[in-house]
Structures are given as C-alpha cells and as structure tokens.
Write a protein that holds these residues in place. Structure first.
Motif, PDB file in Angstrom:
ATOM      1  N   GLY A 195       4.424  -5.886   5.916  1.00 28.57           N
ATOM      2  CA  GLY A 195       5.620  -4.997   5.328  1.00 28.57           C
ATOM      3  C   GLY A 195       5.441  -4.034   4.091  1.00 28.57           C
ATOM      4  N   ASN A 196       4.612  -4.823   3.153  1.00 27.46           N
ATOM      5  CA  ASN A 196       4.093  -3.827   2.181  1.00 27.46           C
ATOM      6  C   ASN A 196       2.991  -3.025   2.310  1.00 27.46           C
ATOM      7  N   ASP A 197       2.141  -3.280   3.299  1.00 24.23           N
ATOM      8  CA  ASP A 197       1.075  -2.505   3.957  1.00 24.23           C
ATOM      9  C   ASP A 197       1.856  -1.194   4.751  1.00 24.23           C
ATOM     10  N   ILE A 198       2.713  -1.470   5.412  1.00 20.67           N
ATOM     11  CA  ILE A 198       3.320  -0.324   6.153  1.00 20.67           C
ATOM     12  C   ILE A 198       3.966   0.696   5.091  1.00 20.67           C
ATOM     13  N   LEU A 199       4.652   0.090   4.125  1.00 15.03           N
ATOM     14  CA  LEU A 199       5.434   0.814   3.185  1.00 15.03           C
ATOM     15  C   LEU A 199       4.630   1.481   2.243  1.00 15.03           C
ATOM     16  N   SER A 200       3.212   0.961   1.837  1.00 12.50           N
ATOM     17  CA  SER A 200       2.470   1.392   0.958  1.00 12.50           C
ATOM     18  C   SER A 200       1.756   2.708   1.587  1.00 12.50           C
ATOM     19  N   ASN A 201       1.256   2.604   2.928  1.00 11.69           N
ATOM     20  CA  ASN A 201       0.741   3.636   3.513  1.00 11.69           C
ATOM     21  C   ASN A 201       1.672   4.884   3.899  1.00 11.69           C
ATOM     22  N   PHE A 202       2.978   4.423   4.334  1.00 10.84           N
ATOM     23  CA  PHE A 202       3.818   5.608   4.163  1.00 10.84           C
ATOM     24  C   PHE A 202       4.193   6.406   3.275  1.00 10.84           C
ATOM     25  N   PHE A 203       4.273   5.556   1.950  1.00 13.58           N
ATOM     26  CA  PHE A 203       4.261   6.080   0.625  1.00 13.58           C
ATOM     27  C   PHE A 203       3.116   6.973   0.166  1.00 13.58           C
ATOM     28  N   ALA A 204       1.838   6.718   0.726  1.00 11.36           N
ATOM     29  CA  ALA A 204       0.976   7.402   0.388  1.00 11.36           C
ATOM     30  C   ALA A 204       0.710   8.458   1.095  1.00 11.36           C
ATOM     31  N   GLU A 205       1.041   8.695   2.147  1.00 11.47           N
ATOM     32  CA  GLU A 205       1.257   9.664   3.113  1.00 11.47           C
ATOM     33  C   GLU A 205       2.263  10.842   2.557  1.00 11.47           C
ATOM     34  N   GLU A 206       3.427  10.377   2.039  1.00 12.41           N
ATOM     35  CA  GLU A 206       4.440  11.085   1.596  1.00 12.41           C
ATOM     36  C   GLU A 206       3.962  11.872   0.257  1.00 12.41           C
TER      37      GLU A 206
END
Length: 216
Positions: A195-206
C-alpha cells in the motif's frame, strides 16, 4: 511522526521550517486526524487503557484470532466499522461535532497555507484514505448515510484556487479492485508495504506533474 494530527503537524512545521527552508511543504492527512484537531495552542489529555498481564494472557489469543477471522472479510470489516461510531466522519449528514472538527481542520490548513505563502513555499496536502473507505468504494457497499468520498470532496472544495489537495482514494481503490490484494493490515488499519509503495509512486507522479507546471 506517529500519532500526529493536523494541529501537531502545523505546529511542527512552524517550529522547524527555518532549519530546512523548503520549496514545497507536504502535509499528509487522514480522516481520523479530524477527531483530534482543535484550533489554537490547546493541549489534549490522552488516557491509555491499562490491561494487566494475567488478563492479557487469558484473553489475547482467542480475541486476536476471532478478530482476525472477522476482519478478513471485506463486508464484515466494513459493516463493523460503520456501526462502531468511527464512520461518523463519513456520514452524508454530518453531526455538529464533526462539522466543528472540519471547521477546525480548515482553520489549521489555512494557517499552514498562509505560513508557507509568507515563506514563498508551495503548500499541498496528500489525503490518505482509511481502509474502510477503500473497501466500501471498491466493493460498492451501501451503508445508510455513508459517503466515503465526502471528506475529499469537502476539503478539495476548500482548497480550490489556494493549495493542492491530492486525494489517493481512487488510485488505492482501483489497485484493490484489480488485484484484490490487501493494501492495509486488516488488524490495525495501517498501510502495508504494498500500500505504501503504491501511494508513494502515485504521489511522486503527482509532484512531478506539479514541478513540470512550475517549469512552464
């Protein structure tokens, strides 16, 4: 910092900003932060439940096993959560207490935004949903007067034309729907490594998109 609500985050920001002089300031927001948020410098008394060693040994294993079995089911987890008073903040008909908590939080976010504005820093908020929200939205569960998107809707409207409110509810819901693999630990509701990996990748893209806009 574990256990920080928005008030404590804003106070920390004001205290340590000069040590870093950041270009961008990010506050992570979870819906349960609402419950502790007060305006001003108020201190809160927190009490811990004390369990004796004998009681712990006698009840822990059977309680833990039963709870794990119940919480492993999406509907049972969501149903229990919705009936324990913890879902009040997701109600489509907000109580006066929750409305006040929302007003308090808006004041705190406004305080952080204006502080960053005065320092010429960009301010943004990453909204992280609770497991309940993801399970309800992913499974299209219907509970009376419950709207798991209402927090993001309210605060994104408040943030409009001022600071960026980044909601991760949709991306986590989409991921759970596609893989049907837990993004949170069922027992305590914290994000798992996945969950943290998905969240951090999403945030990095944003944030990358945000930086591209700055360059333009």
């Amino acid at each position: 910092v574990q256990g920080y609500d928005t008030l404590e985050e804003v106070l920390c920001l004001e205290k340590i900003w000069s040590q870093y002089n950041p270009d961008i300031v990010v506050i992570a927001f979870l819906p349960n932060d609402l419950m502790g948020n007060v305006t001003g410098e108020a201190h809160r008394q927190k009490k811990a439940t004390v369990i004796t060693k004998d009681e712990l040994q006698q009840h822990l294993h059977i309680t833990a096993l039963t709870r794990r079995l119940l919480l492993s089911n999406d509907y049972i987890y969501s149903y229990l959560y919705s009936n324990m008073g913890r879902a009040d903040k997701f109600s489509s008909i907000l109580s006066k207490d929750i409305q006040q908590k929302i007003f308090n939080t808006e004041d705190l976010l406004d305080r952080a935004f204006n502080f960053c504005l005065s320092k010429k820093s960009v301010f943004l908020v990453l909204s992280i949903p609770q497991q309940f929200q993801v399970l309800v939205k992913a499974n299209s569960f219907k509970f009376e007067n419950i709207d798991v998107s209402n927090i993001d809707t309210l605060f994104s409207q408040f943030a409009k034309n001022r600071f960026l409110w980044i909601s991760s509810l949709d991306i986590l819901t989409k991921e759970y729907c596609s893989k049907k693999k837990d993004l949170y630990f069922r027992y305590d509701g914290h994000l798992s490594k996945r969950g943290n990996d998905i969240l951090s990748n999403f945030f990095a893209e944003e944030v990358s998109l945000l930086l591209e806009d700055f360059k333009k």
